[in-house]
Design a protein around this motif. Structure first.
Motif, short mmCIF file in Angstrom:
data_model
loop_
_atom_site.label_atom_id
_atom_site.label_comp_id
_atom_site.label_asym_id
_atom_site.label_seq_id
_atom_site.Cartn_x
_atom_site.Cartn_y
_atom_site.Cartn_z
N LEU A 39 -4.50 1.62 7.03
CA LEU A 39 -5.67 0.73 7.59
C LEU A 39 -6.91 1.16 7.20
CD1 LEU A 39 -4.04 -0.34 11.08
CD2 LEU A 39 -4.50 -2.06 8.95
N LYS A 40 -6.99 2.74 7.43
CA LYS A 40 -8.22 3.25 6.97
C LYS A 40 -8.53 2.71 5.41
CE LYS A 40 -11.69 6.49 7.67
NZ LYS A 40 -12.69 6.42 8.49
N TYR A 73 4.05 6.29 11.67
CA TYR A 73 2.54 6.20 12.19
C TYR A 73 1.39 6.56 11.25
CZ TYR A 73 5.07 5.30 16.40
OH TYR A 73 6.08 4.72 17.29
N ARG A 74 1.58 7.79 10.59
CA ARG A 74 0.50 8.25 9.65
C ARG A 74 0.25 7.50 8.67
NH1 ARG A 74 1.97 14.48 8.75
NH2 ARG A 74 3.96 13.75 8.09
N ALA A 75 1.26 6.84 8.08
CA ALA A 75 1.02 5.89 6.95
C ALA A 75 0.32 4.67 7.11
CB ALA A 75 2.38 5.61 6.37
N PRO A 97 3.21 2.01 4.72
CA PRO A 97 3.34 1.73 6.19
C PRO A 97 4.53 0.90 6.31
CG PRO A 97 1.82 0.44 4.76
CD PRO A 97 2.43 1.60 3.80
N SER A 98 4.62 0.37 7.55
CA SER A 98 5.56 -0.20 8.18
C SER A 98 5.92 -1.65 7.28
CB SER A 98 5.52 -0.57 9.65
OG SER A 98 5.25 0.51 10.37
N ASP A 99 5.08 -2.25 6.75
CA ASP A 99 5.22 -3.47 6.03
C ASP A 99 4.04 -3.52 5.10
OD1 ASP A 99 6.05 -6.30 5.16
OD2 ASP A 99 7.03 -6.11 7.30
N VAL A 110 0.75 -1.34 -0.06
CA VAL A 110 -0.02 0.13 0.12
C VAL A 110 0.90 1.12 0.09
CG1 VAL A 110 -1.63 1.16 1.23
CG2 VAL A 110 -1.74 -1.22 1.43
N GLU A 111 0.45 2.21 -0.64
CA GLU A 111 1.02 3.71 -0.47
C GLU A 111 -0.05 4.50 -0.36
OE1 GLU A 111 4.27 5.97 -0.96
OE2 GLU A 111 4.36 3.87 -1.22
#
Length: 292
Positions: free
Chosen positions: A75-76, A68-70, A35-37, A28-29
């Motif tokens: 997830l959203k 954290y924001r990513a 995100p972290s992974d 995901v971008e």
């Protein structure tokens, strides 16, 4: 299906999720980067789950380097309805022993170098953090942890420190004087960002050590933390399976705290003065409130 789509953020020691049916991984971008992974999605019974290891698989990211924001945006964007955070923590109270779990209900944020909001110049918002945890989700998660065999303290204040170093003794004693119960490095700004994304959020903080305030106890070390963490991780995996089973039989309705519509009373910038570029970026997490 029950209507729940549960996001699980796995903390130190929890880098994978067991028991997922129809398992798939997605890169995901987000407007705030990657995100972290990769997101790991699947199903347990009648509940969809999306799992994200906070530090990346193999624990590649320090607490201050976690995007954290990513993570919350990813997830959203994946359609999760609620987020359960699993995290390791140190205890600041005698009664909260290593191996115990705290269903946190309050936070004190002592982080200093992390982006803590999706909003800013061009579109300002002020969400309430008076009740930072979804009480319903927290109760369900605590019940699942108890059913898995864990000792659970329902309620507690989590002191979020910057890290990555552990506390000094002076700091540990200070936080005890403040009435804090556990200490960790990752719940903030995660909980704030989840609220801005209108996602009900709960934290199960799993105690690995007594921090360093006990004069007659060896100060916290990575070696000691890893030993307890392995036990806690096995317990967390069992609890997640039980939580999914309980959610499967519990139709989801909006959070009693109104979290899914909290932006309705948080956006303060006059509509005619809102930056179109900012609005476009915020569609990922605030499209409902912005009407786009």
């Amino acid at each position: 299906m029950s209507g729940w789509k549960l996001g699980i953020i796995g903390g130190s020691g929890l880098y994978a999720l067991d028991g997922l049916e129809d398992r798939r991984e997605t890169e995901v971008e987000t407007p705030w980067g990657a995100p972290s992974d990769r997101l790991v999605s699947g199903r347990i019974g009648g509940v969809e789950l999306v799992f994200l290891p906070r530090h990346g698989r193999g624990h590649r990211l320090s607490p201050g380097e976690v995007p954290y924001r990513a993570n919350i945006a990813a997830l959203k964007m994946a359609g999760v309805t609620d987020i359960l955070s699993i995290s390791a923590c140190g205890s600041l109270q005698e009664a909260y022993a290593p191996g115990h779990t705290v269903a946190v209900d309050q936070f004190i944020d002592r982080t200093v170098s992390r982006a803590s909001s999706f909003f800013g110049a061009g579109l300002v918002a002020h969400v309430s953090m008076a009740e930072p945890v979804c009480a319903r989700l927290s109760a369900l998660a605590a019940g699942a942890m108890e059913a898995a065999g864990g000792t659970v303290h329902r309620g507690g204040t989590y002191l979020a420190m910057e890290g990555p170093q552990f506390s000094s003794r002076a700091e540990s004693h200070l936080y005890r004087q403040w009435g804090c119960d556990v200490i960790g490095m990752t719940a903030m700004p995660e909980a704030k960002l989840a609220r801005e994304a209108e996602l009900p959020y709960a934290t199960l903080a799993m105690v690995t050590d007594y921090d360093c305030w006990r004069a007659d106890t060896e100060a916290v070390s990575v070696t000691h933390v890893l030993e307890i963490m392995a036990q806690n991780t096995a317990l967390a995996r069992r609890a997640i399976l039980l939580l999914a089973a309980r959610l499967s039989g519990t139709p989801r309705t909006p959070s009693p705290q109104g979290i899914e519509s909290c932006l309705d009373s948080a956006l303060i910038t006059a509509p005619q003065l809102r930056d179109p570029v900012m609005i476009d970026k915020l569609q990922a997490i605030a499209g409902r409130a912005l009407g786009v």
